[in-house]
Design an enzyme around this catalytic site. Structure first.
Site, PDB file in Angstrom:
ATOM      1  CE  LYS A 138      28.521  50.229  43.407  1.00 29.66           C
ATOM      2  NZ  LYS A 138      28.246  48.998  44.075  1.00 29.66           N
TER       3      LYS A 138
ATOM      4  CB  CYS B  60      29.987  45.454  40.064  1.00 29.74           C
ATOM      5  SG  CYS B  60      28.443  44.612  40.389  1.00 29.74           S
TER       6      CYS B  60
HETATM    7  N1  SAJ Z   1      38.548  38.761  41.201  1.00 27.42           N
HETATM    8  C1  SAJ Z   1      39.887  38.482  40.954  1.00 27.42           C
HETATM    9  N2  SAJ Z   1      40.775  38.567  41.989  1.00 27.42           N
HETATM   10  C2  SAJ Z   1      40.374  38.882  43.247  1.00 27.42           C
HETATM   11  C3  SAJ Z   1      39.027  39.173  43.491  1.00 27.42           C
HETATM   12  C4  SAJ Z   1      38.122  39.101  42.444  1.00 27.42           C
HETATM   13  O1  SAJ Z   1      40.287  38.176  39.829  1.00 27.42           O
HETATM   14  O2  SAJ Z   1      41.233  38.909  44.140  1.00 27.42           O
HETATM   15  C5  SAJ Z   1      37.563  38.687  40.095  1.00 27.42           C
HETATM   16  C6  SAJ Z   1      36.408  37.718  40.361  1.00 27.42           C
HETATM   17  O3  SAJ Z   1      36.770  36.390  40.046  1.00 27.42           O
HETATM   18  C7  SAJ Z   1      35.333  38.285  39.444  1.00 27.42           C
HETATM   19  C8  SAJ Z   1      35.592  39.788  39.487  1.00 27.42           C
HETATM   20  O4  SAJ Z   1      36.915  39.937  39.971  1.00 27.42           O
HETATM   21  O5  SAJ Z   1      35.478  37.836  38.113  1.00 27.42           O
HETATM   22  C9  SAJ Z   1      34.654  40.558  40.368  1.00 27.42           C
HETATM   23  O6  SAJ Z   1      34.350  39.824  41.533  1.00 27.42           O
HETATM   24  P1  SAJ Z   1      34.346  40.453  42.996  1.00 27.42           P
HETATM   25  O7  SAJ Z   1      34.040  39.356  43.921  1.00 27.42           O
HETATM   26  O8  SAJ Z   1      35.601  41.188  43.224  1.00 27.42           O
HETATM   27  O9  SAJ Z   1      33.219  41.564  42.963  1.00 27.42           O
HETATM   28  P2  SAJ Z   1      31.685  41.613  42.441  1.00 27.42           P
HETATM   29  O10 SAJ Z   1      31.694  42.203  41.071  1.00 27.42           O
HETATM   30  O11 SAJ Z   1      30.989  40.326  42.619  1.00 27.42           O
HETATM   31  O12 SAJ Z   1      31.085  42.675  43.465  1.00 27.42           O
HETATM   32  C10 SAJ Z   1      31.639  43.979  43.546  1.00 27.42           C
HETATM   33  C11 SAJ Z   1      31.910  44.338  45.025  1.00 27.42           C
HETATM   34  N3  SAJ Z   1      32.678  45.567  45.104  1.00 27.42           N
HETATM   35  C12 SAJ Z   1      33.804  45.659  45.843  1.00 27.42           C
HETATM   36  O13 SAJ Z   1      34.262  44.723  46.470  1.00 27.42           O
HETATM   37  C13 SAJ Z   1      34.484  46.984  45.892  1.00 27.42           C
HETATM   38  C14 SAJ Z   1      30.580  44.477  45.742  1.00 27.42           C
HETATM   39  O14 SAJ Z   1      30.785  44.911  47.073  1.00 27.42           O
HETATM   40  C15 SAJ Z   1      29.683  45.498  45.020  1.00 27.42           C
HETATM   41  O15 SAJ Z   1      28.423  45.614  45.645  1.00 27.42           O
HETATM   42  C16 SAJ Z   1      29.465  44.985  43.619  1.00 27.42           C
HETATM   43  O16 SAJ Z   1      30.742  44.901  42.969  1.00 27.42           O
HETATM   44  C17 SAJ Z   1      28.544  45.951  42.878  1.00 27.42           C
HETATM   45  O17 SAJ Z   1      27.362  45.612  42.724  1.00 27.42           O
HETATM   46  O18 SAJ Z   1      28.974  47.057  42.548  1.00 27.42           O
END
Ligand code: SAJ
Length: 416
Positions: A211, A265
């Site tokens: 995880k 996360c």
């Molecule tokens: N972000 C970027 N560039 C990207 C993608 C995201 O800058 O290409 C940023 C987003 O704007 C945000 C942050 O990253 O600020 C996190 O957003 P996210 O959409 O990547 O992820 P979370 O935190 O909403 O959810 C993540 C997910 N994990 C993965 O994709 C590996 C989700 O599946 C998990 O369940 C969640 O963490 C968790 O609860 O752990």
């Protein structure tokens, strides 16, 4: 033990009714299992009991209705039953970067005070690898209980992404970490009541580690994109075009740069590894630092625009978006809040803020109406790519726009 409403009176007690616990409880209830949700927050329990949701999420309202009609109830009390799902927060301690297991330990102890003999305690909260061995097994042993007989521990980390939670609850593969295969199979059967994808059974430690590894992988990939954005900025190259082309390679999949990494996360879990393995986590630590540096990078871009456009009044800057990412109302670790903190450190007060998803005032100079907000500003900084702004691009044409999320291509636009 059969997880069926009609044939068996046994209930599932879901502990912690936040972003993960609530949708999980509702999903189980919708699929016909008898569920009672427990949370120590009286107001939250009251609100849910009145049929009022506590956060917004696509499809949650409909799921809530289905779950209510299937008899889900909410309480502050722990139930006497044989299956528990714990989905409480696992914050990290800022100074040491280690996980603070206090909420999980306390929830597990309350479960142990109430549960039937032979109960299964499923931990869904994300924990640092080794947490269950280090903190939860001893709590059970301290009571003179036999693990694997009197009580069973399982780790079934959630994987759902805010903004698409309901779909992902049904369609994502899952991991179930258990001490023995029989318990693993039983819990797999429970999750299979709503999860249509593969459910992998493994040991608890591998479940914990995988995880954290998943979120760390994403953090590192985003850090790479952010570093590329900085490199491209110094030599005036288009990072989005470069990533788009590179991603045409069958083995390349670079994520997108942005104003920082927020949420509870991705910006938190890698620290668990850094905290526990400080000498071994060079790449992980560097990625964290790069992502944490992005609000300062945005600040530098704002300064350049102000100089170029000869704007000296900070109150003419407007930040669009407080949520940590698009189309959610969650502000935890939000890049905008990090940016505001940076501005505060530099005595740059008075910047205006607007987010259509945030209905309560949480920062100074926060507007509740988009047009009033626009009327006050000259530089608009898009920090969050809500659909709302994508659908209102014609309203921002007369502003100097810094688009940190690459959502618009109007003339004279500034990028990261
Ligand atoms: N972000 C970027 N560039 C990207 C993608 C995201 O800058 O290409 C940023 C987003 O704007 C945000 C942050 O990253 O600020 C996190 O957003 P996210 O959409 O990547 O992820 P979370 O935190 O909403 O959810 C993540 C997910 N994990 C993965 O994709 C590996 C989700 O599946 C998990 O369940 C969640 O963490 C968790 O609860 O752990």
């Amino acid at each position: 033990m059969m997880y069926c409403k009609k044939s068996n009176k046994k209930i599932i007690n879901v502990i912690g009714l936040g972003y993960i616990g609530l949708p999980t409880a509702l999903m189980l209830a919708k699929s016909g299992i008898e569920v009672i949700g427990t949370d120590c927050n009286k107001h939250l329990v009251e609100s849910l009991s009145k049929g009022k949701l506590t956060f917004e999420e696509e499809g949650l309202e409909a799921l809530f209705k289905d779950a209510l009609s299937n008899g889900i109830t909410f309480t502050t009390e722990y139930q006497k039953t044989d299956t528990y799902i714990i989905a409480v927060p696992t914050p990290y301690i800022n100074s040491s970067k280690k996980l603070d297991p206090e909420y999980v330990i306390s929830a597990a102890n309350s479960v142990l005070d109430n549960c039937e003999n032979g109960a299964i305690i499923i931990i869904e909260s994300t924990v640092a690898p080794g947490t269950i061995d280090k903190y939860l097994r001893p709590e059970i042993l301290k009571r003179g209980l036999i693990l694997g007989e009197d009580v069973h521990l399982v780790h079934a980390p959630e994987r759902i992404i805010p903004g698409n939670m309901i779909y992902e609850l049904e369609h994502n593969n899952r991991t179930v970490g258990a001490d023995n295969i029989e318990i693993g199979e039983k819990i797999k059967e429970l999750y299979a009541s709503f999860c249509k994808s593969d459910i992998v059974i493994t040991d608890i430690r591998s479940a914990e580690m995988s995880k954290v590894v998943e979120n760390t992988y994403r953090d590192i990939n985003i850090a790479f994109a952010n570093e590329l954005a900085k490199i491209c900025r110094t030599d005036n190259m288009d990072v989005y075009e470069i990533i788009r082309i590179a991603n045409k390679h069958p083995r390349v999949n670079i994520l997108q740069p942005g104003p920082g990494v927020g949420g509870h996360c991705i910006s938190v879990d890698p620290w668990f590894l850094v905290g526990d393995y400080p000498d071994l986590t060079n790449l992980i630590l560097t990625a964290r630092k790069i992502n944490d540096s992005m609000p300062s990078h945005v600040l530098g871009r704002i300064r350049n625009i102000m100089r170029e456009r000869k704007i000296t009044d900070i109150s003419k800057i407007g930040l669009y978006g407080l949520a940590y990412k698009e189309n959610v109302d969650d502000i935890r670790e939000s890049p905008t809040l990090q940016l505001l903190e940076k501005m505060d450190e530099h005595l740059a007060f008075g910047v205006k803020v607007y987010d259509p998803f945030i209905k309560t005032r949480i920062v100074d100079h926060q507007f509740m109406n988009f047009e009033d907000f626009l009327n006050e500003i000259e530089i608009l900084v898009i920090m969050t790519a809500h659909d709302h702004i994508k659908n209102n691009l014609e309203l921002i044409k007369d502003k100097f726009v810094l688009d940190t999320k690459n959502i618009c291509n109007i003339d004279g636009i500034y990028k990261l």
